[in-house]
Design an enzyme around this catalytic site. Structure first.
Site, short mmCIF file in Angstrom:
data_model
loop_
_atom_site.label_atom_id
_atom_site.label_comp_id
_atom_site.label_asym_id
_atom_site.label_seq_id
_atom_site.Cartn_x
_atom_site.Cartn_y
_atom_site.Cartn_z
N ASP A 61 105.71 -4.81 101.50
CA ASP A 61 105.78 -3.84 102.57
C ASP A 61 107.20 -3.31 102.70
O ASP A 61 107.93 -3.20 101.72
CB ASP A 61 105.28 -4.47 103.87
N THR A 62 107.60 -3.02 103.93
CA THR A 62 108.88 -2.42 104.24
C THR A 62 110.05 -3.09 103.54
O THR A 62 110.18 -4.31 103.54
CB THR A 62 109.10 -2.52 105.77
N VAL A 63 110.95 -2.29 102.97
CA VAL A 63 112.23 -2.81 102.46
C VAL A 63 113.27 -2.58 103.54
O VAL A 63 113.11 -1.73 104.42
CB VAL A 63 112.65 -2.11 101.15
#
Length: 387
Positions: free
Chosen positions: A238-240
């Site tokens: 998911d989100t970095v």
């Protein structure tokens, strides 16, 4: 490994122990003898960065690629810090590197939505000014974090003509048009897709079509969600994100995400929301610590079967050590990462290091993702000689 309910207590004890004793973790050994080497550094030049390439599942076959992109992101941020940039500029530089990698779910190679398009979310926060910039469901922009950062910078300039309040959060077509009008070049969505993201989309679509034929109601919805997770790499990356502190003590945080696979067009995830995707706040008044946080993972909703997510945290304060001939000034940085997913890839580096360190943190065999928690971290001292 601990239960989810113990997270706050473990985090507090980790931070408190860092204050009470010298670091002994292998993660910290690279900084244990930095005082002597720091004497040759220019005053006011330096800092520290911690990045992550997503919480989810990182296959052993691609471990080298995940670590490499984290190294590049750290190096990009440190180069900016050494050039005299503030933390918010350095954290944006780190995110650009993470977005440009085809192995992350951000920018290039992001998950495709139901319509087969890429829509990204990103946000950034400056701990010095507490200004925040974000974009949601933006298409046709290679580096969404650059739009978020530009929104932040424009907001710091004050009101627009006729006393209008400048935007700090834009979505969809409006975000795209604003970015282009402010000099950020467009990039066709089809050029941002990779072979991996396209093949994952086709597999997900086939599974969804099969599920719709076989089931209805609640079971169909549940199978659709599970299909998206499994086909995107055992719970997609998911989100970095990244957190940075410069040697002036300013902190900044940023996040970027392609969002959930097969999401509804126009959906805006937690990465873009204020106080949800990231947070950064400098020390002030009674608060002696500066703090920066960047999160990753699925929505923390009671209806979810599992709580899957990750977080990186940085906390720092100023310290002065008197020496016989000079004062050594610097910043004590405490940092950690934590996740309930199968794995999380992180990288970290100070301006005093020759290269970044990377690590793929994994839950032990036999533990259940979403029901177990991993926490690791360390301590770093950023030193400079006062003139």
């Amino acid at each position: 490994m601990i239960g989810l309910s113990s997270y706050a207590g473990v985090m507090e004890s980790l931070i408190n122990s860092a204050e009470e004793q010298q670091p002994s973790s292998p993660l910290d050994k690279s900084w244990s003898n930095k005082q002597e080497s720091s004497k040759n550094q220019k005053p006011g030049v330096g800092g520290f960065v911690l990045v992550h390439a997503g919480a989810g599942y990182h296959s052993e076959s691609k471990a080298k690629e995940y670590k490499h992109v984290c190294k590049r992101a750290c190096q990009r941020a440190v180069d900016r810090l050494k050039a005299g940039a503030l933390a918010v500029e350095a954290v944006a530089a780190a995110l650009v590197e993470l977005e440009d990698s085809p192995f992350t779910n951000a920018g290039m190679g992001s998950n495709l939505n139901l319509s087969g398009q890429i829509e990204c979310d990103a946000s950034i926060m400056d701990g010095k000014s507490l200004h925040y910039g974000a974009v949601g469901a933006i298409s046709g922009i290679k580096n969404p974090v650059l739009v978020a950062n530009r929104l932040l910078n424009e907001a710091q300039k004050g009101k627009l003509s006729a006393g209008r309040i400048p935007p700090c959060f834009l979505v969809g077509r409006g975000a795209h048009d604003w970015a282009v009008s402010h000099g950020i070049p467009p990039c066709p969505s089809e050029k941002m897709a990779t072979k991996f993201s396209l093949s994952a989309y086709k597999r997900n679509k086939r599974k969804m079509e099969l599920a719709e034929k076989m089931d209805t109601g609640h079971n169909q919805t549940k199978k659709r969600r599970q299909s998206s997770e499994n086909e995107n790499g055992s719970g997609c990356l998911d989100t970095v994100g990244a957190v940075v502190v410069d040697l002036e003590g300013n902190v900044a945080a940023a996040v970027s995400s392609g969002g959930l696979a097969m999401k509804h067009p126009g959906r805006v995830g937690q990465a873009a929301h204020y106080g949800c995707g990231c947070w950064a706040e400098n020390a002030c008044n009674m608060n002696t610590y500066s703090t920066a946080v960047s999160t990753s993972g699925s929505p923390f909703l009671a209806s979810e079967d599992r709580v899957l997510g990750g977080v990186i945290v940085l906390r720092c304060c100023r310290c002065v050590e008197a020496q016989p001939s000079q004062n050594i000034q610097g910043i004590l940085v405490e940092f950690l990462w934590s996740h309930t997913t199968e794995s999380m890839c992180v990288g970290y580096m100070s301006a005093q290091d020759s290269k970044a360190k990377t690590h793929i943190s994994r839950l032990p065999p036999g533990t259940v993702p979403g029901q177990s928690l991993a926490i690791e971290g360390g301590v770093c001292r950023l030193m400079s000689v006062a003139e």
